[in-house]
Design an enzyme around this catalytic site. Structure first.
Site, PDB file in Angstrom:
ATOM      1  N   GLU A  74       2.428  -6.099  -6.757  1.00 49.32           N
ATOM      2  CA  GLU A  74       2.811  -4.686  -6.646  1.00 49.32           C
ATOM      3  C   GLU A  74       3.651  -4.295  -7.870  1.00 49.32           C
ATOM      4  O   GLU A  74       4.501  -5.044  -8.317  1.00 49.32           O
ATOM      5  CB  GLU A  74       3.645  -4.487  -5.371  1.00 49.32           C
ATOM      6  CG  GLU A  74       4.037  -3.035  -5.126  1.00 49.32           C
ATOM      7  CD  GLU A  74       4.892  -2.839  -3.871  1.00 49.32           C
ATOM      8  OE1 GLU A  74       5.616  -3.781  -3.470  1.00 49.32           O
ATOM      9  OE2 GLU A  74       4.833  -1.745  -3.292  1.00 49.32           O
ATOM     10  N   LYS A 146      -0.909   3.197  -1.381  1.00 46.73           N
ATOM     11  CA  LYS A 146      -0.072   2.623  -0.309  1.00 46.73           C
ATOM     12  C   LYS A 146       0.060   3.615   0.845  1.00 46.73           C
ATOM     13  O   LYS A 146       0.476   4.759   0.650  1.00 46.73           O
ATOM     14  CB  LYS A 146       1.297   2.280  -0.890  1.00 46.73           C
ATOM     15  CG  LYS A 146       2.218   1.494   0.027  1.00 46.73           C
ATOM     16  CD  LYS A 146       3.478   1.111  -0.763  1.00 46.73           C
ATOM     17  CE  LYS A 146       4.362   0.138  -0.018  1.00 46.73           C
ATOM     18  NZ  LYS A 146       5.461  -0.342  -0.897  1.00 46.73           N
ATOM     19  N   CYS A 187       2.161  -4.189   0.123  1.00 44.49           N
ATOM     20  CA  CYS A 187       3.496  -4.581   0.570  1.00 44.49           C
ATOM     21  C   CYS A 187       3.828  -4.126   1.992  1.00 44.49           C
ATOM     22  O   CYS A 187       3.379  -4.739   2.948  1.00 44.49           O
ATOM     23  CB  CYS A 187       4.544  -4.110  -0.443  1.00 44.49           C
ATOM     24  SG  CYS A 187       6.041  -5.127  -0.351  1.00 44.49           S
TER      25      CYS A 187
HETATM   26  N1  LIG Z   1       7.714  -2.804  -1.769  1.00 45.87           N
HETATM   27  C1  LIG Z   1       7.793  -2.891  -0.469  1.00 45.87           C
HETATM   28  O1  LIG Z   1       7.049  -2.264   0.259  1.00 45.87           O
HETATM   29  C2  LIG Z   1       8.828  -3.830   0.055  1.00 45.87           C
HETATM   30  C3  LIG Z   1       8.637  -4.153   1.505  1.00 45.87           C
HETATM   31  C4  LIG Z   1       9.710  -5.025   2.035  1.00 45.87           C
HETATM   32  O2  LIG Z   1      10.506  -5.583   1.300  1.00 45.87           O
HETATM   33  C5  LIG Z   1       9.787  -5.200   3.475  1.00 45.87           C
HETATM   34  O3  LIG Z   1      10.723  -5.840   3.946  1.00 45.87           O
HETATM   35  O4  LIG Z   1       8.917  -4.698   4.198  1.00 45.87           O
END
Ligand SMILES: NC(=O)CCC(=O)C(=O)O
Length: 310
Positions: A74, A146, A187
């Site tokens: 990412e 996303k 993510c």
């Molecule tokens: N970049 C993100 O989406 C981080 C996601 C994350 O750290 C989480 O705990 O969920």
């Protein structure tokens, strides 16, 4: 040598139309039975030119090692911060996207299927956290914006609000590639089991999550979530993080990982810059699912997954 970027808009539209047309059938694919994947845990800095060079070399090295599917993390072209996203953002469909030009050229040069992590995408007056998928000819097959933005507040630990700068994407992304049928999330998307279930229901063989978990949630949730998505759906799951950069304001957890359909770890690492490799044998999907036929055993009379996107 420079490879000219294909006419991305037209190709993307054609690919979206083709996918929409086939979306209600999800006919089984004749996929490759085995795929070697490379997961590139890149060192990301504030220097965009350097980030592009790092990514290019990692893809070339992975291809030289025989990988047919290469995954980036990412936000690999910029620091993970709301200050950086607008500055580093590129118009993916535009004529001068440095990152997309490089990715397209290196995918064509190396002949890999490339899941190009994510970059900040500018589209009109909006920004998205967007993953581009290229085939071995360097054509843009799909892009995933996303869907679930990372807005969290854990007092004294971490506060982050992607929605200050980013907009959320329109929906799931299933993409048929030379490396199989892939479901893409970015993510925080991994935290929502319905998305993974929807991908599995659509016949995906692998779920791929470029991600950058942090030092609070990473140690507890990163591997747990990847293995949970794998075991629930009896599917391969890949997570790909940036390496931890001590001079960055956001400390990424690292620990990029490949999980098999029995929730077994096929490859993993700690937080340094590296590339990990795994051989994914898709025949294991049938084997695990016939050994333990969860889909058949579900009490469909009691509950159901509602896919609102088809
Ligand atoms: N970049 C993100 O989406 C981080 C996601 C994350 O750290 C989480 O705990 O969920």
């Amino acid at each position: 040598a420079a490879v000219s970027r294909p006419r991305i808009v037209g190709r993307l539209v054609r690919s979206l139309v083709a996918r929409a047309a086939g979306a209600s059938t999800y006919a089984p694919l004749p996929p490759p039975q085995k795929v070697k994947v490379a997961v590139c845990q890149l060192n990301v800095t504030a220097d965009k030119t350097q980030n592009l060079q790092t990514a290019k070399k990692a893809i070339q090295d992975a291809a030289a090692q025989g990988a047919k599917l290469v995954v980036l993390p990412e936000m690999w072209n910029c620091p993970y911060s709301n200050d950086s996203f607008p500055t580093y953002a590129e118009d993916i469909e535009g004529a001068n996207s440095l990152s997309v030009d490089m990715l397209s050229a290196v995918a064509a040069e190396t002949g890999v299927t490339l899941i190009a992590g994510s970059i900040p995408e500018r589209c009109g007056d909006r920004l998205y956290n967007t993953c581009c998928v290229f085939n071995s000819r360097g054509e843009l097959l799909a892009k995933h914006r996303k869907v679930h933005l990372f807005d969290i507040h854990i007092p004294g630990k971490i506060t982050f609000k992607e929605s200050l700068t980013l907009s959320s994407g329109p929906g799931p992304t299933v993409v048929d590639t030379e490396a199989g049928r892939l479901g893409i999330g970015i993510c925080y998307d991994i935290r929502f089991p319905e998305l993974a279930q929807l991908y599995a229901a659509r016949g995906c063989q692998v779920l791929i999550f470029p991600g950058a978990f942090n030092m609070t949630t990473g140690p507890v949730h990163w591997e747990l979530l990847a293995r949970a998505r794998a075991v629930d759906n009896q599917i391969f799951v890949i997570t790909c993080s940036p390496a931890r950069n001590p001079s960055s304001s956001y400390q990424a957890w690292g620990h990029s990982t490949v999980v098999g359909p029995f929730a077994e770890i096929l490859a993993t690492t700690d937080h340094g810059p590296t590339t990990i490799y795994a051989d994914m044998d898709y025949s294991q999907l049938e084997e695990r699912r016939s050994n333990m036929p969860l889909v058949l055993q579900k009490r469909h009379d009691l509950y159901a997954l509602l896919d609102k996107t088809v």
